[in-house]
Scaffold this active site. Sequence first.
Site, PDB file in Angstrom:
ATOM      1  N   LYS A 210     -17.273  17.483  33.778  1.00  0.00           N
ATOM      2  CA  LYS A 210     -17.869  16.952  34.949  1.00  0.00           C
ATOM      3  C   LYS A 210     -19.219  18.242  34.823  1.00  0.00           C
ATOM      4  O   LYS A 210     -19.444  19.109  34.517  1.00  0.00           O
ATOM      5  CB  LYS A 210     -17.993  16.359  36.140  1.00  0.00           C
ATOM      6  CG  LYS A 210     -17.152  15.180  35.324  1.00  0.00           C
ATOM      7  CD  LYS A 210     -16.707  14.296  37.742  1.00  0.00           C
ATOM      8  CE  LYS A 210     -16.471  12.987  37.018  1.00  0.00           C
ATOM      9  NZ  LYS A 210     -16.055  12.341  38.512  1.00  0.00           N
ATOM     10  N   ARG A 250      -7.389  13.428  36.553  1.00  0.00           N
ATOM     11  CA  ARG A 250      -8.101  12.154  35.717  1.00  0.00           C
ATOM     12  C   ARG A 250      -8.101  13.061  34.771  1.00  0.00           C
ATOM     13  O   ARG A 250      -9.341  13.783  34.921  1.00  0.00           O
ATOM     14  CB  ARG A 250      -9.010  11.617  36.252  1.00  0.00           C
ATOM     15  CG  ARG A 250      -9.980  10.205  35.292  1.00  0.00           C
ATOM     16  CD  ARG A 250     -10.578   9.470  36.045  1.00  0.00           C
ATOM     17  NE  ARG A 250     -11.233   7.770  35.133  1.00  0.00           N
ATOM     18  CZ  ARG A 250     -11.816   8.533  34.416  1.00  0.00           C
ATOM     19  NH1 ARG A 250     -12.710   9.803  34.464  1.00  0.00           N
ATOM     20  NH2 ARG A 250     -12.834   7.512  33.592  1.00  0.00           N
TER      21      ARG A 250
HETATM   22  N1  PMM Z   1     -14.903   9.487  37.372  1.00  0.00           N
HETATM   23  C1  PMM Z   1     -15.229   9.043  36.166  1.00  0.00           C
HETATM   24  C2  PMM Z   1     -14.740   7.222  36.086  1.00  0.00           C
HETATM   25  N2  PMM Z   1     -13.198   6.848  36.355  1.00  0.00           N
HETATM   26  N3  PMM Z   1     -12.016   7.414  38.226  1.00  0.00           N
HETATM   27  C3  PMM Z   1     -12.038   8.064  39.316  1.00  0.00           C
HETATM   28  N4  PMM Z   1     -11.128   7.276  40.252  1.00  0.00           N
HETATM   29  N5  PMM Z   1     -11.962   9.444  39.385  1.00  0.00           N
HETATM   30  C4  PMM Z   1     -13.852  10.202  39.114  1.00  0.00           C
HETATM   31  O1  PMM Z   1     -13.723  10.749  39.422  1.00  0.00           O
HETATM   32  C5  PMM Z   1     -13.772   9.147  38.061  1.00  0.00           C
HETATM   33  C6  PMM Z   1     -12.667   7.548  37.492  1.00  0.00           C
HETATM   34  C7  PMM Z   1     -16.305   9.646  35.303  1.00  0.00           C
HETATM   35  O2  PMM Z   1     -16.325  10.858  34.076  1.00  0.00           O
HETATM   36  P1  PMM Z   1     -16.266  10.060  32.546  1.00  0.00           P
HETATM   37  O3  PMM Z   1     -17.679   9.630  32.268  1.00  0.00           O
HETATM   38  O4  PMM Z   1     -15.986  11.095  31.752  1.00  0.00           O
HETATM   39  O5  PMM Z   1     -15.675   8.911  32.337  1.00  0.00           O
END
Ligand code: PMM
Length: 278
Positions: A210, A250
């Site tokens: 991030k 995650r």
């Molecule tokens: N971040 C992203 C997408 N889904 N779900 C949860 N539970 N927590 C998060 O911090 C989260 C998520 C965005 O990240 P990406 O674009 O790298 O998938």
Amino acid sequence: MGVVNVTPDSFSDGGRHADTDAALAHGLRLLDEGADILDIGGESTRPGATRPLVSEELERVVPVIAGLAAAGAVVSVDTMRSEVAAAALEAGATVVNDVSGGLADPEILAVVAAADATYVAMHWRAHADRMDRLAVYDGPGGVVGGVCRELAERVEVARAAGISDQRIVLDPGLGFAKRAEHNWDLVAALVPGGALHGLGFPLLVGASRKSFLGALLADEDGTPRPVGEREVAGHALTLVLAERAVWGVRVHDVIGTRDVLRLWHKTRSAPSGASSEA
Ligand code: PMM
């Protein structure tokens, strides 16, 4: 939790079939590398992203979920939409990861309750096109107080919809309506006995790649570290979060995360009694 994003910007190699195959292969690799859960998403939540149609999201995630569930994976669907959650649960998912915590589509809560699925409720304030304007936490306790109060509200709404406490996981939503310092304040508060653990639910944290990590690692001119070069910082954060009793992380890089967690477990295991020369 390993991330499998089935979005055009993740797998931009042509038609739908190619996306499905690429996502399936990616998920199988993460499973092989030791992911406990695979999180399949068909909507990009990056700042400024536009939303896909429901039909597009369904087309992206359902075949991938069916394939990975058939391969024996524990599958989570990363969606804010009740229609997508329903189809995903039907296809074999057992976890619904709703980054909006039920705010984007309240019907999703009844779908989760009816299936007795696990529900990840993330802290969220608005869709990607508006969230940066809402990164303001003026109330008591600043960002930590605000996130905890708003998550506690989501728990009440989820309970009212029939989701049992045993099925709820909470996530502070790093990067969602948060400025860089907000994320660090939340990380600082993620300690046993702190306000986030005090909510009384398992905590999932998504920090992998991030932008607040990119900002931390910026060069002397202030240019953020590119996405592909934030992995070591992400792994270090995983180690910190493991030490602080977070339930899950995650992540994109499962193999590196597994290495970190194996090392962490080793440091916590009972002494072997080996002599100091060993
Ligand atoms: N971040 C992203 C997408 N889904 N779900 C949860 N539970 N927590 C998060 O911090 C989260 C998520 C965005 O990240 P990406 O674009 O790298 O998938």
